[in-house]
Design an enzyme around this catalytic site. Structure first.
Site, PDB file in Angstrom:
ATOM      1  N   GLY A  16       0.773  -1.236   0.000  1.00 38.14           N
ATOM      2  CA  GLY A  16       0.000   0.000   0.000  1.00 38.14           C
ATOM      3  C   GLY A  16       0.801   1.280   0.000  1.00 38.14           C
ATOM      4  N   MET A  95      -4.701  -6.522  -6.733  1.00 32.03           N
ATOM      5  CA  MET A  95      -4.258  -7.576  -7.648  1.00 32.03           C
ATOM      6  C   MET A  95      -5.372  -8.566  -7.979  1.00 32.03           C
ATOM      7  SD  MET A  95      -1.234  -6.561  -8.179  1.00 32.03           S
ATOM      8  CE  MET A  95      -0.370  -7.925  -8.946  1.00 32.03           C
ATOM      9  N   ARG A  96      -6.497  -8.021  -8.428  1.00 36.16           N
ATOM     10  CA  ARG A  96      -7.588  -8.883  -8.885  1.00 36.16           C
ATOM     11  C   ARG A  96      -8.005  -8.446 -10.285  1.00 36.16           C
ATOM     12  NH1 ARG A  96      -8.720 -13.439  -6.767  1.00 36.16           N
ATOM     13  NH2 ARG A  96     -10.946 -13.280  -7.189  1.00 36.16           N
ATOM     14  N   LEU A  98     -10.728  -7.675 -12.763  1.00 40.33           N
ATOM     15  CA  LEU A  98     -12.104  -7.251 -12.520  1.00 40.33           C
ATOM     16  C   LEU A  98     -13.037  -7.789 -13.607  1.00 40.33           C
ATOM     17  CD1 LEU A  98     -11.567  -3.546 -11.427  1.00 40.33           C
ATOM     18  CD2 LEU A  98     -11.575  -5.622 -10.031  1.00 40.33           C
ATOM     19  N   HIS A 114      -0.592   1.755 -12.957  1.00 37.08           N
ATOM     20  CA  HIS A 114       0.066   0.571 -13.520  1.00 37.08           C
ATOM     21  C   HIS A 114       1.546   0.894 -13.743  1.00 37.08           C
ATOM     22  CE1 HIS A 114       0.525  -3.134 -15.745  1.00 37.08           C
ATOM     23  NE2 HIS A 114       1.224  -2.444 -16.631  1.00 37.08           N
TER      24      HIS A 114
END
Ligand code: GRF
Length: 208
Positions: A16, A95-96, A98, A114
């Site tokens: 984070g 880190m998923r 979508l 990114h």
């Protein structure tokens, strides 16, 4: 007169550091956003502890509880965002992948950072790939989130040099990360101000 601050959520999966830079920016009185919620898909994300240490609402919505049903997980995330009165979402190391459910629900109100100069090197391991490709300029991009991974319209970019003989992927990641922490708040401010074409090129940023 004090400005209106848009309540934002920051979605994280790990340490984070970009979340920290957004929190710091939002703490400034003239920054047009306030952090109303931090969400993570991982209970042990270090960023959650940091946000909580500042007294910010920070919660995990673990994806594991939903098995392979990514949309069901996103419905739980979406419900928390709405309950918390969130108006804008910043993905920061979330880190998923979508599904269209979440990208449609927050279209125009969700941005991501990114670690490459998109459209080159979407996906993961961007610094390794930049070194392998032999590029001499690398960087980071803040973009709107759409259904295609790392494909949404670009808001702002910052570039750094690559030193192919000296750089490891970690060296390059660290150099890019410094710029990420400057770029993300600047891009958020520009978007909230309806001004995403004019992120200024201060602080040595090469910004489109
Ligand atoms: C950053 O490099 C970001 O660009 C990418 O994932 C990394 C997250 O780092 N999407 P942090 O959790 O913000 O420190």
């Amino acid at each position: 007169m004090s400005i209106r601050k848009t309540p934002i959520a920051i979605l994280i999966s790990g340490r984070g550091s970009n979340m920290r830079s957004l929190i710091a920016a939002c703490a400034e009185p003239d920054f047009p956003a306030s952090v109303a919620l931090v969400l993570s898909n991982k209970e042990d994300a270090a960023g959650l502890d940091y946000a909580r240490s500042l007294g910010l609402p920070a919660e995990a919505v673990p994806h594991k509880a939903f098995g392979k049903d990514r949309e069901a997980h996103e419905r739980a995330i979406d419900a928390r965002l709405r309950e918390a009165g969130i108006e804008f979402v910043c993905l920061a190391g979330y880190m998923r992948l979508l599904t269209p459910f979440l990208t449609d629900a927050w279209a125009g109100r969700m941005i991501n950072i990114h670690p490459s100069l998109l459209p080159v090197f979407p996906g993961t391991h961007t610094h390794e790939r930049a070194l392998e490709a032999g590029v001499r300029i690398h960087g980071c991009t803040v973009h709107h989130v759409t259904a295609g991974m790392d494909e949404g319209p670009i808001i702002a970019q910052a570039a750094v040099p690559v030193f192919p003989k000296k750089d490891s992927a970690d060296d390059l990641a660290a150099r890019v990360l410094v710029q990420e922490h400057v770029l993300y708040p600047a891009a958020l401010k520009a978007v909230l101000g309806g001004n995403s074409d004019s992120v200024s090129s201060e602080d040595g940023l090469l910004v489109v």
